[in-house]
Structures are given as structure tokens and as C-alpha cells.
Write a protein that holds these residues in place. Structure first.
Motif, short mmCIF file in Angstrom:
data_model
loop_
_atom_site.label_atom_id
_atom_site.label_comp_id
_atom_site.label_asym_id
_atom_site.label_seq_id
_atom_site.Cartn_x
_atom_site.Cartn_y
_atom_site.Cartn_z
N CYS A 366 0.79 -1.24 0.00
CA CYS A 366 0.00 0.00 0.00
C CYS A 366 0.82 1.29 0.00
O CYS A 366 0.27 2.36 -0.22
CB CYS A 366 -0.92 0.04 1.21
SG CYS A 366 -2.17 -1.24 1.22
N PRO A 379 -0.81 6.85 0.95
CA PRO A 379 0.08 7.89 0.41
C PRO A 379 1.53 7.41 0.47
O PRO A 379 1.86 6.53 1.26
CB PRO A 379 -0.13 9.06 1.37
CG PRO A 379 -0.54 8.41 2.66
CD PRO A 379 -1.33 7.20 2.28
N LEU A 384 8.15 11.30 5.41
CA LEU A 384 7.11 11.14 6.44
C LEU A 384 7.43 11.88 7.74
O LEU A 384 6.58 12.56 8.31
CB LEU A 384 6.92 9.65 6.73
CG LEU A 384 5.89 9.32 7.82
CD1 LEU A 384 4.48 9.63 7.32
CD2 LEU A 384 5.98 7.85 8.22
N GLN A 433 -4.16 -2.95 11.89
CA GLN A 433 -3.06 -3.86 12.18
C GLN A 433 -2.21 -3.32 13.32
O GLN A 433 -2.05 -2.12 13.49
CB GLN A 433 -2.21 -4.16 10.94
CG GLN A 433 -1.54 -2.96 10.29
CD GLN A 433 -0.62 -3.43 9.17
OE1 GLN A 433 -0.13 -4.54 9.18
NE2 GLN A 433 -0.39 -2.56 8.21
C1 HEC Z 1 -4.00 -2.17 2.90
C2 HEC Z 1 -3.30 -0.95 2.70
C3 HEC Z 1 -2.34 -0.43 3.76
C4 HEC Z 1 -1.36 -1.11 4.42
C5 HEC Z 1 -1.01 -2.58 4.31
C6 HEC Z 1 -0.67 -0.14 5.23
N1 HEC Z 1 -1.23 1.09 5.06
FE1 HEC Z 1 -0.60 2.84 5.90
N2 HEC Z 1 -2.15 3.82 5.00
C7 HEC Z 1 -3.08 3.25 4.19
C8 HEC Z 1 -4.08 4.23 3.84
C9 HEC Z 1 -5.30 4.01 2.95
C10 HEC Z 1 -3.71 5.43 4.48
C11 HEC Z 1 -4.48 6.74 4.47
C12 HEC Z 1 -5.41 6.64 5.64
C13 HEC Z 1 -6.47 7.69 5.71
O1 HEC Z 1 -6.55 8.59 4.87
O2 HEC Z 1 -7.27 7.58 6.67
C14 HEC Z 1 -2.47 5.13 5.21
C15 HEC Z 1 -1.78 6.07 5.97
C16 HEC Z 1 -0.58 5.81 6.62
C17 HEC Z 1 0.19 6.79 7.35
C18 HEC Z 1 -0.14 8.25 7.49
C19 HEC Z 1 0.51 8.99 6.37
C20 HEC Z 1 0.21 10.47 6.31
O3 HEC Z 1 0.58 11.09 5.30
O4 HEC Z 1 -0.39 11.01 7.25
C21 HEC Z 1 1.31 6.15 7.84
C22 HEC Z 1 2.41 6.75 8.66
C23 HEC Z 1 1.21 4.77 7.41
N3 HEC Z 1 0.07 4.61 6.70
C24 HEC Z 1 2.16 3.81 7.69
C25 HEC Z 1 2.02 2.46 7.38
C26 HEC Z 1 2.99 1.45 7.74
C27 HEC Z 1 4.30 1.71 8.46
C28 HEC Z 1 2.47 0.25 7.32
C29 HEC Z 1 3.05 -1.14 7.52
C30 HEC Z 1 3.29 -1.53 8.88
C31 HEC Z 1 1.21 0.53 6.65
N4 HEC Z 1 0.96 1.87 6.72
C32 HEC Z 1 0.41 -0.42 6.05
C33 HEC Z 1 -3.10 1.96 3.72
C34 HEC Z 1 -2.27 0.95 4.18
#
Ligand code: HEC
Length: 473
Positions: A366, A379, A384, A433
Motif C-alpha cells: 500500500c 500515500p 514522512l 493492524q
Molecule cells: C491495505 C493498505 C495499507 C497497508 C497494508 C498499510 N497502510 Fe498505511 N495507510 C493506508 C491508507 C489508505 C492510508 C491513508 C489513511 C487515511 O486517509 O485515513 C495510510 C496512511 C498511513 C500513514 C499516514 C501517512 C500520512 O501522510 O499522514 C502512515 C504513517 C502509514 N500509513 C504507515 C504504514 C505502515 C508503516 C504500514 C506497515 C506496517 C502501513 N501503513 C500499512 C493503507 C495501508
């Protein structure tokens, strides 16, 4: 950055194609349209779950794990992105064309969205607030759609103008409903579920007409022939079989798969059926006597979605790859493996860094780490640290994240996964998660700190690992 990304790097062609497609649509629809689909359709930022062709086969829709749907236009060389349909808050599982230049899609968010394809905008949406919707089918006349829900029901929605109006649910299965098929006259709906049952419902009243068949394993997919006289089903035990839905008798057992059957498609002329499985096998059958015409093994993993062109000579298939693949069934062309980049999804690689491993396994599907590659479900995490939550220009954040009001630091990123996004940023689109192991969390954050650092300032003694990894693709 989200929207600017297509103009840079590997998306340049898609962006050009998109502009060209828009021109083509408004001026001379047939002038530069290639005779056949070919090559790869590149543009998604995650695995692709479903693919379907428009009735005239000049356009396609694909639904992806990256939370988006793409509308494609066939072109002289390959295909161009006409619109990215952004609106789901979770992976999109299925999409279908509707009359009057519209489409319908369903996702893990339990939402069903009606799209205007001229603009790429959402016309209407219904959030069921329940389990995921896994499949959607449109009635032949386009007057209603049916979605298979993991809440054990099928949801029927009438189309009233540009609105989705919920009709009686089809209830009674004892497990998630995986697939639906609508009878040619629109009066009946077949449903198939994890409980192994295939049922026929009266669409208007929602009443159960009968159980058509009971299989010992969950049934994943259904396809009803154009005359309504044969119902093909694929099951979790690899069974692919043809039923007479009137008598409930199996007319023909097709070759079984070694893994669950996950995809079925009929050609528009009704003469070809393709089935695809978790084992990567794609098989094409002649529907007159159900003999096997062609069989291929997709070397890149499971087949989640399939579409056949009108005469069944081309198959579009999707799965763990970020792209849609086109395979020429007839005249036979073997799967072309030349020039295949290693699939991104298994980029875990041999790395001694436990943080890099965490990222590859749990985040990379993602998120990217580079600035100009932002169209995955989440994003880009480039830059970050020090960034305000939910602030990257152009990325369609949830309200929850936009208004979270804190800065990403080692502490807040660690906290996000110690407590989980559902507690730290309630209402966020992030999947639930947690990383409960403190050492794992520390390794991940340390890795992110290095790999997301803006170019030119990698941490001492460390290459920007994520970047190197990304550029190899
Ligand atoms: C299935 C897809 C998915 C996975 C897997 C995922 N994310 Fe995300 N992540 C997202 C989405 C969608 C957003 C935007 C959330 C929102 O707008 O509410 C996000 C937002 C974030 C943000 C905030 C970024 C910002 O610009 O504010 C961080 C930090 C982040 N993720 C870290 C991680 C990390 C580290 C992992 C692995 C441990 C992870 N994510 C796994 C989908 C995912």
C-alpha cells in the motif's frame, strides 16, 4: 503528489494515453482504436481483483487493492487510463459497466458505488455498514444490480435515475455469499456461498425459490450461460462444474484445479468459458460440448479475475500483479515471460534488516517510499517524519486523518502500530493492524526513518534502502 504522479516516470505513457483517450472519445471514437486488446494495462498501485470489458469492448474497468477503479480505453498500443475512480475506503473487489455510461463497484468497505464514467465521479453510494461486498453483477437491462455480501446475504439495488435504491435482500445462506448470477429475464438471482449452497431467489420479493445444488465445499464463483440453461460454478476444493439449474444435475465436471477456483468469464458470443484458479491455471472451454480448448499456467500466481473478449480469442486476467495482463488464447500464443520484471509483491528479498522485512511484508503493498510514485492505496511515506498527519497534497485522505492534527515522529509512528490505527486515528482508512512486538516496531521505525528521508540525506552509512528497492522494478 498523488495526482501529479502519473506525469512522472513510469506513468508518463499512461498519462499521455489518458489525454489521447479523452480526445478520442470526444472526436472520433473509432479512428485510432486498435482491433484487439494487447500488452499490459499498467496504472494500478496494488494487486488487481477484477477486470471487465464494456459491451463494445473498447473500454475496460479494473478494480484494485489500491482502493481504486481504473477506466481504460483500448488504443493503438496497449491501453490508456481514462479515469481513476477514487471513492472506496478499502480494496475494491469488483466492478461492472452499466448503461448510460455508468458503472457500479463494491469493496471491502461494505460500500457500493455508482459512477458516472464521463466524469469519473461518484453519482451515488450506499454504505451497508456490514461486511465486505465481494462481487457485483448488473441485470441485462441495467435496471438493477446485485452484490454478494459476506454478511451472508445478497443485496439488490434498483437503479432509479442515478440513485441506488435498496430492494429486499436475499437471505438464508449460512455463510458469506461469494457470487451471484442474474437470470436473462432478470426475475431470478442465483447465489453461491461459503456454506456450499447454490440457491435461486425471486429478485422482486427476495423470497427463496429453491436450493439448486449443495456442494461439500464453499462455492466461489458462478457463470450463467446467455440462454440461462447452464450454470457453471467453481469451488474452494478446485471443482469446476456445469449444472442444469432446473434439475440440479451436474451436466459436466470440468478439469479440477489444484487450488480454489477464483474466476469465471463467458465470452459475449456465449461460445467460450474461461476459468481461473488459485493455482494460476487458466482454462478455456467450448460451451457447446464443454471440451477443453486451451490451458495455461500463469507463472505469476493466482488468477483473481478474468474477462474474455467477444469471440473468446483474448483473455484479460488479473491477480497479485499491479497490472492487467492480456493473453492471446487463439491463435495460441504462450505466456510471454520475456522482459517480466520481478513481481513487486514479493520484494521481501534477502535482506538482513528486520525493519525492511517488516515494511516489505506489511506495508509495501500500500505504500511506496519514493516521492513520485504515490498511487497505491496509501500515500507515499517519502518525507514522512516531520510531516503533519494527513497533509500530503492531492492524496484523498479520510477526514479522520486530515483532522488528526499531529506530526509524524518516531514516537507517533510507533504508537500508530502499538495501539493500532483504529485507536490512534479512529475513522481512518488504514487497515487494522498492530505490531505488538516492541523490537519489531523499533526495527520498522528505524528502517522507515532511513528509507523515507528526502533524497541526498540518507542516514550515515546507510543507502536509502527503500528507494533502491523501488527503482529496481
Ligand atoms: C491495505 C493498505 C495499507 C497497508 C497494508 C498499510 N497502510 Fe498505511 N495507510 C493506508 C491508507 C489508505 C492510508 C491513508 C489513511 C487515511 O486517509 O485515513 C495510510 C496512511 C498511513 C500513514 C499516514 C501517512 C500520512 O501522510 O499522514 C502512515 C504513517 C502509514 N500509513 C504507515 C504504514 C505502515 C508503516 C504500514 C506497515 C506496517 C502501513 N501503513 C500499512 C493503507 C495501508
Amino acid at each position: 503528489m498523488w495526482r501529479a504522479a502519473p506525469l512522472a516516470g513510469r506513468f508518463a505513457r499512461a498519462a499521455f494515453a489518458s489525454a489521447a483517450a479523452a480526445l478520442v472519445v470526444s472526436q472520433a471514437p473509432t479512428a485510432v482504436v486498435a482491433a484487439e486488446w494487447s500488452g499490459r494495462l499498467e496504472g494500478h498501485g496494488g494487486p488487481v481483483k477484477s477486470i471487465v470489458l464494456s459491451r463494445d469492448e473498447t473500454r475496460a474497468l479494473s478494480a484494485s487493492f489500491d482502493y481504486s477503479v481504473i477506466l481504460w480505453q483500448r488504443q493503438d498500443q496497449g491501453a490508456g487510463v481514462v479515469h481513476r475512480l477514487i471513492g472506496h475506503d478499502a480494496p475494491v473487489n469488483d466492478v461492472r459497466f452499466l448503461p448510460a455510461d455508468r458503472a457500479v463497484s463494491v469493496g471491502d468497505d461494505g460500500a457500493i458505488l455508482l459512477w458516472g464514467l464521463g466524469t469519473g465521479q461518484v453519482l451515488d453510494r450506499v454504505d451497508t455498514g456490514e461486511e465486505k461486498l465481494i462481487q457485483v453483477r448488473a441485470a441485462p437491462d441495467g435496471n438493477f444490480v446485485v452484490a454478494a455480501s459476506w454478511d451472508h446475504t445478497a443485496r439488490v439495488f434498483a437503479l432509479a435515475g442515478d440513485r441506488l435504491v435498496e430492494a429486499p435482500r436475499l437471505e438464508g445462506h449460512r455463510g458469506p455469499v461469494n457470487a451471484v448470477a442474474i437470470t436473462p429475464d432478470g426475475a431470478g438471482v442465483y447465489t453461491a456461498a461459503y456454506d456450499g449452497g447454490i440457491r435461486l431467489f425471486d429478485r422482486a420479493t427476495g423470497g427463496l425459490l429453491r436450493e439448486v445444488y449443495r456442494h461439500g465445499w464453499g462455492v466461489n464463483v458462478l457463470a450463467l450461460t446467455g440462454d440461462g440453461r447452464r450454470l457453471v460454478f467453481g469451488a474452494a476444493d478446485g471443482t469446476l462444474a456445469v449444472l442444469d439449474p432446473l434439475s440440479g444435475e451436474i451436466v459436466k465436471q470440468l478439469a479440477s484445479h489444484t487450488r480454489p477456483v477464483l474466476a469465471l468469464a463467458l465470452s459475449a458470443d456465449g461460445r467460450r468459458l474461461a476459468g481461473g484458479g488459485g493455482d494460476g491455471a487458466i482454462r478455456v472451454y467450448a460451451t457447446d460440448d464443454w471440451h477443453l480448448l486451451e490451458a495455461y499456467d500463469n507463472p505469476h500466481g493466482p488468477v483473481w479475475g478474468l474477462a474474455l473478449n467477444r469471440d473468446g480469442r483474448r483473455a484479460l486476467h488479473v491477480g497479485l500483479d499491479d497490472h492487467v495482463s492480456v493473453w492471446q488464447v487463439n491463435p495460441r500464443v504462450a505466456f510471454d515471460d520475456s522482459g517480466q520484471s520481478a513481481p513487486r509483491r514479493f520484494q521481501v528479498g534477502e535482506t538482513g534488516d528486520p525493519g525492511a522485512r517488516q515494511f516489505a511484508r506489511k506495508c509495501s503493498v500500500c505504500h511506496t517510499l519514493t516521492p513520485a510514485d504515490g498511487n497505491r492505496a496509501g500515500p507515499t511515506l517519502h518525507g514522512l517524519f516531520g510531516r503533519r498527519a494527513g497533509s500530503l497534497p492531492g492524496y484523498p485522505y479520510s477526514k479522520a486523518l486530515r483532522e488528526a492534527g499531529f506530526i509524524w515522529t518516531e514516537e507517533t509512528v510507533s504508537d500508530l502500530f502499538a495501539r493500532g490505527p483504529d485507536l490512534v486515528t479512529p475513522g481512518s482508512k488504514m487497515p487494522l493492524q498492530r505490531l505488538t512486538d516492541q523490537e519489531e516496531r523499533r526495527a520498522l521505525v528505524a528502517y522507515l526513518k532511513r528509507a523515507t528521508a528526502p533524497k541526498g540525506m540518507p542516514a550515515p552509512g546507510q543507502p536509502p534502502a527503500g528507494q533502491a528497492e523501488d527503482e529496481r522494478r
